[in-house]
Write an enzyme that holds these catalytic residues in place. Structure first.
Site, mmCIF file in Angstrom:
data_model
loop_
_atom_site.group_PDB
_atom_site.id
_atom_site.type_symbol
_atom_site.label_atom_id
_atom_site.label_comp_id
_atom_site.label_asym_id
_atom_site.label_seq_id
_atom_site.Cartn_x
_atom_site.Cartn_y
_atom_site.Cartn_z
ATOM 1 N N ASP A 167 27.751 40.319 23.117
ATOM 2 C CA ASP A 167 26.884 40.743 24.251
ATOM 3 C C ASP A 167 25.423 40.307 23.761
ATOM 4 O O ASP A 167 24.621 41.216 24.551
ATOM 5 C CB ASP A 167 26.978 42.404 24.252
ATOM 6 N N CYS A 222 48.798 38.753 36.329
ATOM 7 C CA CYS A 222 48.545 39.785 37.585
ATOM 8 C C CYS A 222 49.461 39.704 38.722
ATOM 9 O O CYS A 222 50.010 40.800 39.400
ATOM 10 C CB CYS A 222 47.068 39.743 38.130
HETATM 11 S S1 SF4 Z 1 45.869 46.465 37.722
HETATM 12 FE FE1 SF4 Z 1 44.592 44.658 38.184
HETATM 13 S S2 SF4 Z 1 44.355 43.547 36.303
HETATM 14 FE FE2 SF4 Z 1 46.050 44.820 36.046
HETATM 15 S S3 SF4 Z 1 47.795 43.631 36.586
HETATM 16 FE FE3 SF4 Z 1 47.390 44.705 38.462
HETATM 17 S S4 SF4 Z 1 46.002 43.478 39.371
HETATM 18 FE FE4 SF4 Z 1 46.073 42.652 37.175
#
Ligand code: SF4
Ligand code: SF4
Length: 330
Positions: free
Chosen positions: A135, A192
């Site tokens: 960071d 995702c």
């Molecule tokens: S909550 Fe959001 S980051 Fe997690 S798998 Fe689902 S879409 Fe992806």
């Protein structure tokens, strides 16, 4: 393939694991593939008052500009929470802080180990140079983490490791050493799919897939934003007074698993879930310093913490905190 660069990378990664990092990987120092998205995000003003985001955009978008002759990047991740550790932590009169800030300051914890490693490598490889960042430099750390096989950037933009989940803190270094990813380093794949849980659960509708409007995000509002918080966000902030974990809590990749759940570095053992709102409302600067000592909370100034606590008290505070909020308003 450069066999010597692979062997060197394997050695470096073994040392990273020996230093307690939950994940580590290497990649070539190359320009970002997110240039258009990053510039569009900044031009929409979604970085808010984080002017530093824009200031060194050229470096942020090309890690080679951080170090003359840079050839490789090593990224590491510390795990600060385990999958499945999501419990209802809300308590009357208590304002919560995000999980990553509940233990020792990760900047120090990660930097200490990376500096020690780079010192060793510099002694062993004469003429090679290293620059550590946690960071602390304009770097797209999450993109580099994905390139290093640590995890993909979820729709909430945070790094998710398919085994460990997303309670991860990133750091790394850029170096003139030539390192090549060993065959066992897996490429980060996006898992995702069609999930939209984080987008649906975000209390301020800050997430659109793979982008977060910081000016709507509770993390930004509570930690970065000075001055008043717009009324439209106040109720949505709930009991959060420093950061927010909602998008991570709902993510299926943070749900409990029977198999390996990773290892939390002991320095992140939580010292607190949050702070008594009435106490925060009555803090002096010395109280704030004492409460934040050694933690990553320092970024939030006294007036910001009092502002956040007053909003949280209005949302969820118990009797005591409401009284405190009244005192604050007087
Ligand atoms: S909550 Fe959001 S980051 Fe997690 S798998 Fe689902 S879409 Fe992806
Ligand atoms: S941290 Fe909270 S406010 Fe920010 S994007 Fe995630 S859920 Fe939304």
């Amino acid at each position: 393939m450069d066999a010597a660069a692979r062997v060197r990378a394997q050695e470096v990664l073994e040392r990273c694991r020996a230093l307690g990092f939950a994940a580590a990987g290497v990649c070539a120092a190359e320009p970002s593939g997110y240039s258009d998205q990053f510039r569009a995000w900044v031009s929409r003003g979604e970085h808010g008052t984080m002017a530093y985001m824009d200031k060194h955009a050229d470096v942020r978008l090309d890690v080679r500009l951080l170090l003359d002759g840079a050839q490789s990047v090593v990224m590491v991740a510390d795990q600060y929470g385990l999958r499945g550790d999501v419990a209802d932590e809300r308590r009357p009169g208590v304002g919560r802080v995000a999980r990553y800030a509940r233990g020792e300051d990760y900047h120090k914890v990660i930097k200490r180990r990376l500096h020690a490693l780079c010192d060793e490598l510099a002694a062993e490889h004469a003429g090679e140079r290293f620059r550590v960042f946690v960071d602390t430099a304009p770097v797209l750390e999450r993109e580099l983490a994905a390139r290093c096989g640590i995890g993909w950037q979820g729709k909430h933009t945070l790094t998710i490791n398919p085994v460990l989940g997303s309670y991860l803190l990133l750091g790394g270094f850029v170096t003139t050493m030539k390192l090549e990813a060993p065959p066992e380093q897996e490429a980060s794949k996006d898992h995702c799919g069609t999930c939209t849980r984080c987008i649906d659960a975000c209390p301020t509708q800050a997430i659109r897939p793979y982008s977060v409007n910081a000016t709507r995000c509770i993390s930004y509002l509570t930690i970065e934003h000075r001055g008043e918080i717009e009324p439209e966000f106040r109720q949505a902030m709930g009991d959060w007074i420093f950061g927010c974990d909602v998008c991570q809590e709902v993510c299926p990749h943070n749900s409990a698993r029977d198999e390996q759940r990773g290892r939390v570095h002991p320095t992140y053992a939580p010292r607190r879930v949050g702070f008594d709102l009435l106490e925060v409302l009555n803090w002096s600067e010395d109280d704030r310093r004492a409460a934040f000592k050694g933690s990553a909370l320092k970024r939030a100034k006294l007036e910001m913490m009092k502002r956040n606590a007053a909003i949280a008290a209005g949302n969820v505070g118990g009797e005591a905190a409401h009284n405190g909020a009244d005192q604050q308003a007087e």
